[in-house]
Motif scaffolding. Structure first.
Motif, PDB file in Angstrom:
ATOM      1  N   SER A 192       0.870  -1.181  -0.023  1.00 18.19           N
ATOM      2  CA  SER A 192       0.092   0.102   0.007  1.00 18.19           C
ATOM      3  C   SER A 192       0.782   1.210  -0.014  1.00 18.19           C
ATOM      4  O   SER A 192       1.862   1.334   0.777  1.00 18.19           O
ATOM      5  CB  SER A 192      -0.917   0.125   1.214  1.00 18.19           C
ATOM      6  OG  SER A 192      -1.747   1.036   1.244  1.00 18.19           O
ATOM      7  N   THR A 194      -0.737   4.609  -0.444  1.00 19.93           N
ATOM      8  CA  THR A 194      -1.658   5.521   0.175  1.00 19.93           C
ATOM      9  C   THR A 194      -2.759   5.192   1.358  1.00 19.93           C
ATOM     10  O   THR A 194      -3.532   5.862   1.386  1.00 19.93           O
ATOM     11  CB  THR A 194      -2.005   6.457  -0.803  1.00 19.93           C
ATOM     12  OG1 THR A 194      -3.008   5.721  -1.719  1.00 19.93           O
ATOM     13  CG2 THR A 194      -1.094   7.385  -1.728  1.00 19.93           C
ATOM     14  N   THR A 243      -0.927  -1.185  -7.123  1.00 23.12           N
ATOM     15  CA  THR A 243       0.200  -0.602  -7.926  1.00 23.12           C
ATOM     16  C   THR A 243       0.638   0.672  -7.948  1.00 23.12           C
ATOM     17  O   THR A 243      -0.551   1.645  -7.825  1.00 23.12           O
ATOM     18  CB  THR A 243      -0.279  -1.089  -9.472  1.00 23.12           C
ATOM     19  OG1 THR A 243      -0.632  -2.434  -9.822  1.00 23.12           O
ATOM     20  CG2 THR A 243       0.760  -0.709 -10.633  1.00 23.12           C
ATOM     21  N   GLY A 245       3.340   4.017  -8.907  1.00 25.94           N
ATOM     22  CA  GLY A 245       4.118   4.684  -9.996  1.00 25.94           C
ATOM     23  C   GLY A 245       3.619   4.484 -11.274  1.00 25.94           C
ATOM     24  O   GLY A 245       2.521   4.300 -11.599  1.00 25.94           O
ATOM     25  N   ASP A 335      -9.800   1.615  -9.213  1.00 24.70           N
ATOM     26  CA  ASP A 335     -10.063   2.968  -8.462  1.00 24.70           C
ATOM     27  C   ASP A 335     -11.036   3.913  -9.371  1.00 24.70           C
ATOM     28  O   ASP A 335     -11.509   4.761  -8.743  1.00 24.70           O
ATOM     29  CB  ASP A 335      -8.804   3.467  -7.998  1.00 24.70           C
ATOM     30  CG  ASP A 335      -8.711   4.244  -6.942  1.00 24.70           C
ATOM     31  OD1 ASP A 335      -9.700   4.272  -6.418  1.00 24.70           O
ATOM     32  OD2 ASP A 335      -7.727   4.834  -6.515  1.00 24.70           O
TER      33      ASP A 335
HETATM   34  C1  FMN Z   1       1.186   8.132  -8.073  1.00 22.86           C
HETATM   35  C2  FMN Z   1       0.030   6.927  -8.221  1.00 22.86           C
HETATM   36  C3  FMN Z   1       0.492   6.093  -9.563  1.00 22.86           C
HETATM   37  C4  FMN Z   1      -0.296   4.822  -9.664  1.00 22.86           C
HETATM   38  N1  FMN Z   1       0.117   3.972 -10.715  1.00 22.86           N
HETATM   39  C5  FMN Z   1      -0.760   3.042 -11.192  1.00 22.86           C
HETATM   40  C6  FMN Z   1      -0.540   2.184 -12.181  1.00 22.86           C
HETATM   41  O1  FMN Z   1       0.712   2.129 -12.906  1.00 22.86           O
HETATM   42  N2  FMN Z   1      -1.334   1.103 -12.432  1.00 22.86           N
HETATM   43  C7  FMN Z   1      -2.636   0.949 -11.651  1.00 22.86           C
HETATM   44  O2  FMN Z   1      -3.342   0.196 -12.110  1.00 22.86           O
HETATM   45  N3  FMN Z   1      -2.915   1.936 -10.704  1.00 22.86           N
HETATM   46  C8  FMN Z   1      -1.942   2.674 -10.375  1.00 22.86           C
HETATM   47  N4  FMN Z   1      -2.284   3.687  -9.367  1.00 22.86           N
HETATM   48  C9  FMN Z   1      -3.563   3.335  -8.804  1.00 22.86           C
HETATM   49  C10 FMN Z   1      -3.562   2.784  -7.270  1.00 22.86           C
HETATM   50  O3  FMN Z   1      -3.098   1.518  -7.634  1.00 22.86           O
HETATM   51  C11 FMN Z   1      -4.952   2.864  -6.702  1.00 22.86           C
HETATM   52  O4  FMN Z   1      -5.264   4.166  -6.516  1.00 22.86           O
HETATM   53  C12 FMN Z   1      -4.742   2.023  -5.364  1.00 22.86           C
HETATM   54  O5  FMN Z   1      -6.093   2.237  -4.862  1.00 22.86           O
HETATM   55  C13 FMN Z   1      -3.910   2.848  -4.349  1.00 22.86           C
HETATM   56  O6  FMN Z   1      -3.855   2.036  -3.243  1.00 22.86           O
HETATM   57  P1  FMN Z   1      -2.889   2.528  -2.064  1.00 22.86           P
HETATM   58  O7  FMN Z   1      -3.971   3.512  -1.385  1.00 22.86           O
HETATM   59  O8  FMN Z   1      -2.877   1.273  -0.810  1.00 22.86           O
HETATM   60  O9  FMN Z   1      -1.771   2.950  -2.166  1.00 22.86           O
HETATM   61  C14 FMN Z   1      -1.689   4.730  -8.916  1.00 22.86           C
HETATM   62  C15 FMN Z   1      -1.919   5.664  -8.058  1.00 22.86           C
HETATM   63  C16 FMN Z   1      -1.099   6.885  -7.568  1.00 22.86           C
HETATM   64  C17 FMN Z   1      -1.346   7.844  -6.523  1.00 22.86           C
END
Ligand code: FMN
Length: 909
Positions: A192, A194, A243, A245, A335
């Motif tokens: 995770s 965020t 995921t 980056g 998302d």
């Molecule tokens: C900076 C950033 C980069 C992301 N890159 C990808 C990506 O390459 N592929 C994808 O499927 N989701 C991507 N996401 C979406 C996140 O995977 C998704 O919002 C997820 O719910 C975030 O989970 P977390 O809050 O546990 O990190 C990205 C989100 C952010 C903020």
């Protein structure tokens, strides 16, 4: 003056040795550091070797000196006769020089060595060397001493190394051991960045818990991937992986991911990870090391990213390839659509299989809606008289600041860039001096926001905690084996501080949570049926809770409205349970609200020009919750993004504005209703008027200003003399200018997507001014906004910076697209097409054709969903036309450019 001689106790040999050692240490420290910087060697290799060398040299000199001294007795070089004249002159320089020479002479006199002394001196020297070089031997260097890029490179190197080799076994990092000690048979690892995946993992644990399914939620960063092979066939690992980056693993999964997928280009060719051979599996197959290991996986991603759910897909693929057995299908949450529903669907399909796998005889228990689950947290109210904990982030001093230990950075500037009645565009600068943190152009800054006072008070009020809002509390886990034993980063806080600083109290509550954590506390039939409908009916939930952005407090308010309605209608007169308005125990509220996460902003300044003053450029998020003419709750008020409104609060505080209440509609209560009934945004009972009548007017929108308590956070600030501070940290990014400034760059950054581009432009202008004789590549900026008059941020500055750049790169320019300044909307992607020749020529870098070679660097920042995709499309089309090749061929070229980090995106959705 008599020429009498006097015995002078010059510095003893130990003192001289100490002095020598002192100077030697500092000289070596400096030299080693410079060497370390230049050759980028890891400290662990260089410093101990040099330290050992220095120690041995010193040891020899001391022992030899001592031996010589004994023979020399009073003529010892450490006891020298001096004339009174000399003493009177206090010619210490000369005296100590003589003493040093004498010491050297004695050292040169070889004599017998006493082994007892040798042992003592060796011990002292080794101890002293260990102490003096402790930071090189055991700890990290000061953050200031390495650039962020160097630190990241070292960290990456260390991570890869740790992933690639089998590390020393440590019981603390053995999760299988931990599971068995705690009597658990399921481990849930979350990846995770965020907080969403972490939250999902915690909720999943709660959902699957039963006598035969005993989960433990762990952060993979704290445990060894090498233990995975030791999982027994009656145990299960569940991976909940976001995921990050561009298709990257999250930071806390990096080591595990690097071990499983050592070759990112062709994952199936990755090296076979060296799992620790389990004691319980005598027939361990090294080619299929995860045979007998079972797992399940749910990925979180966002469909607008090119590499959708890449991380979870790759982990799944590699686990299968290594012989593991997957229970159920891989789940994928999007998302951009409805990730909660995706998660619910996956759980519905997978949890029965998990229970079956773990030998649970009973089918999935249909949750009894009246029985509350075991609480996860226990709240202890403390009798302390002094409320000293007002939202600290940590209690111990830290040597380096990071996302878990943010730095309380003084806010030096906070201004509105383009003042307008209905929209706030902010520029905020903080001071990193003294933090050791540095940033480079293109990096992100994380900001921990504070919830608005109105939202905090609203929640305290519906939970019945207003009277004791400032009571000190500690909140600990009920499960003694839970990985996280304390809910907050500090042991003691208060109800108010907890909701203000640590809990995300404004996020809408998902269906599953309403069912498992709210419904059991409904006493009245009205509350039960209202909550049951939201929990069971996806559309009702979407229309009321999601579209209405109902925070926990507002949702409780909506339940109370339903109760009020029931009381008002004669049929509910017998609804005895409605005597006490619906509420929840505070422990449940703590469980329902996710943790308040830091928000990341692309830094809008140059790390080279302003290394200690990163700036944020942000538009304040205020939006209308969608109006639903529901019989249960009438919505339609404005909602405020937590972090951007916090920045607005910071700006207004520094400007000296008085904080204003949220709005007259929201703070009013209707005296004809019992207290607590009206917590949604309506001032009237639902159904009494048309829903649109509660839409705020344009005038009231201008007054949607929240108030924030912006007192310094005591755990993050020194001595309180630094004015208003914000908890921040720097996050490294791959969004980087080319190291060769003669490479042309094309930047596309509409709206606040301009942020990182501003840093790049500042940097290029700085280089152009400092080195006018050096070549610089053409620098193009495509900037878009609504109107030139109101939304052209940093206009004068950008024009001046481009003036400097044009001195060395004359074709550089800003190309703008103001969508609302003409009848048809014009966006940056349209401008790319209009300026196709210039774009193509800039990409060519003086060559005839693009061919397969990478040329200029392209940067895109802003909205991922529409803008970034349209920009790629426009570029592909214009290149294909000019190269006379298919768009497919150009798309492949673009993919290659991305792989080479020459087409970079910093986008959000
Ligand atoms: C900076 C950033 C980069 C992301 N890159 C990808 C990506 O390459 N592929 C994808 O499927 N989701 C991507 N996401 C979406 C996140 O995977 C998704 O919002 C997820 O719910 C975030 O989970 P977390 O809050 O546990 O990190 C990205 C989100 C952010 C903020």
């Amino acid at each position: 003056m008599t020429n009498s001689a006097a015995l002078v106790d010059l510095p003893s040999r130990y003192e001289v040795a100490g002095l020598l050692w002192f100077y030697l240490y500092h000289t070596l420290d400096w030299v080693f550091h410079q060497v370390g910087r230049i050759v980028s060697l890891t400290q662990r290799n260089v410093y101990p070797a040099l330290g050992l060398f220095a120690g041995i040299t010193f040891l020899s000199a001391t022992v030899l000196g001592r031996s010589g001294a004994e023979d020399a007795s009073l003529n010892s070089p450490f006891h020298t006769y001096y004339s009174q004249e000399q003493l009177d002159k206090q010619d210490h320089k000369k005296m100590s020089a003589e003493a040093t020479t004498a010491a050297a002479a004695a050292a040169a006199a070889a004599a017998k060595v006493e082994w007892g002394d040798m042992v003592i001196i060796s011990g002292v020297v080794v101890g002293a060397a260990t102490f003096l070089f402790r930071k090189y031997l055991f700890g990290a260097k000061k953050a200031t001493e390495l650039t962020i890029a160097q630190k990241a490179a070292l960290a990456q190197q260390a991570k890869n190394q740790s992933a690639a080799t089998v590390t020393e076994y440590s019981p603390e990092r053995d999760f299988v051991l931990k599971m068995r000690k705690a009597g658990k048979n399921v481990v849930i690892f979350y990846g995770s960045q965020t907080g969403t995946a972490e939250d999902f993992a915690t909720r999943l644990a709660k959902d699957i818990q039963s006598p035969s399914v005993r989960p433990l939620v762990l952060d993979p960063e704290a445990y060894d991937w090498q233990c995975l092979a030791s999982l027994g066939d009656d145990e299960l690992a569940i991976f909940v992986l976001a995921t990050a980056g561009e298709g990257e693993p999250t930071d806390n999964m990096e080591a595990w991911f690097n071990a499983l997928v050592s070759d990112r280009e062709s994952p199936d060719d990755s090296d076979l990870p060296e799992f620790r051979q389990p004691d319980n599996k005598p027939e361990f197959d090294e080619d299929s090391p995860l045979q007998g290991v079972s797992y399940a996986v749910f990925g979180l991603g966002n469909n607008t990213y090119e590499q959708f759910n890449h991380h979870s897909r790759l982990v799944d693929r590699r686990l299968l390839a290594l012989g593991a057995n997957r229970v159920g299908e891989r789940g994928e949450g999007d998302d951009d659509a409805d990730i909660e529903e995706d998660f619910a669907r996956w759980k519905e399909a997978t949890l029965p299989l998990i229970r079956q796998f773990l030998g649970s005889a009973t089918p999935l228990e249909s949750a009894d809606e009246s029985s509350a689950p075991e609480p996860t947290w226990v709240v202890n109210e403390l009798e302390a008289k002094v409320v000293w904990a007002k939202g600290e982030f940590y209690e111990e001093p830290v040597s380096a600041f990071d996302s878990r230990h943010p730095f309380a950075a003084p806010v030096t500037t906070a201004i509105e860039l383009t003042p307008s009645a209905d929209r706030h565009l902010l520029h905020v600068e903080v001071d990193l001096a003294g933090s050791g943190m540095r940033y480079e152009s293109g990096d992100h800054i994380g900001v921990y926001p504070t919830n608005a006072d109105e939202e905090v008070d609203l929640l305290l009020s519906v939970l019945g905690l207003l009277d004791k809002a400032d009571k000190p509390i500690s909140v600990s886990a009920t499960d003694p084996f839970a990985a996280q034993q304390s809910l907050f980063p500090v042991e003691t806080t208060t109800y108010r501080a907890a909701f203000r600083h640590y809990m995300d109290i404004t996020t809408p509550i998902p269906r599953a949570q309403i069912k498992s954590l709210m419904l059991p506390y409904a006493r009245s039939e009205a509350a039960r049926s209202f909550l049951r409908q939201l929990a069971d009916d996806k559309d009702a939930h979407a229309a009321t809770v999601s579209a209405g952005c109902l925070s926990l407090a507002r949702l409780i308010g909506a339940v109370r409205e339903a109760e009020c309605l029931a009381i008002a209608s004669s049929s509910a007169a017998s609804d005895g349970g409605a005597e006490v308005p619906f509420t929840l125990p505070v422990e449940v509220a703590f469980e329902l609200c996710p943790r308040l996460q830091a928000r990341l902003y692309s830094i809008s300044s140059s790390g080279r020009v302003n290394p200690e003053r990163p700036s944020i450029t942000s538009v304040v998020l205020q939006y209308d919750a969608k109006t639903e003419d529901s019989a249960k709750a009438k919505l339609g008020a404005r909602r405020c993004g937590v972090a951007t409104n916090y920045l607005l609060g910071v700006m207004r505080y520094l400007r000296g504005d008085r904080a204003m209440p949220l709005s007259s509609e929201e703070s009013e209560t209707n005296s004809t209703l019992r207290p607590g009934c009206l917590l949604t945004d309506s001032t009237e009972l639902p159904g009494a008027a048309d829903a649109s009548s509660v839409q705020p007017t344009q005038d009231s929108k201008a007054h949607m200003l929240q108030s924030f308590t912006l007192q310094p956070l005591s755990g993050t600030i020194a001595a309180g003399k630094r004015g208003l501070t914000m908890p921040v940290f720097i996050r490294k990014s791959l969004f980087r200018l080319p190291s060769d400034h003669s490479t042309p760059i094309i930047m596309i950054g509409p709206g606040t997507g301009l942020a990182p581009m501003r840093g790049f432009i500042q940097e290029r202008a700085h280089i152009a001014r400092e080195h006018p004789d050096q070549p610089m590549g053409t620098t193009l900026l495509f900037f878009g906004a609504r109107t030139e008059e109101h939304d052209y941020m940093y206009r004068e500055e950008l024009e001046a910076l481009f003036g400097d750049i044009q001195q060395v790169a004359p074709e550089s320019q800003i190309i703008t697209a103001f969508s609302r300044d003409q009848p048809q909307k014009i966006y940056v992607q349209n401008r790319l097409v209009q300026h196709a020749e210039l774009v193509y020529k800039t990409l060519l870098c003086g060559q005839e054709r693009l061919g397969g070679a990478p040329r200029a660097h392209i940067y895109v920042c802003g909205d991922a969903k529409n803008m970034a995709r349209d920009v790629t499309k426009a570029l592909v089309t214009l290149i294909a036309e000019r190269e006379g090749v298919s768009e497919e061929a150009v798309s492949k070229w673009v993919s290659e450019m991305r792989r080479l980090s020459r087409y970079q995106e910093d986008v959000w959705s």
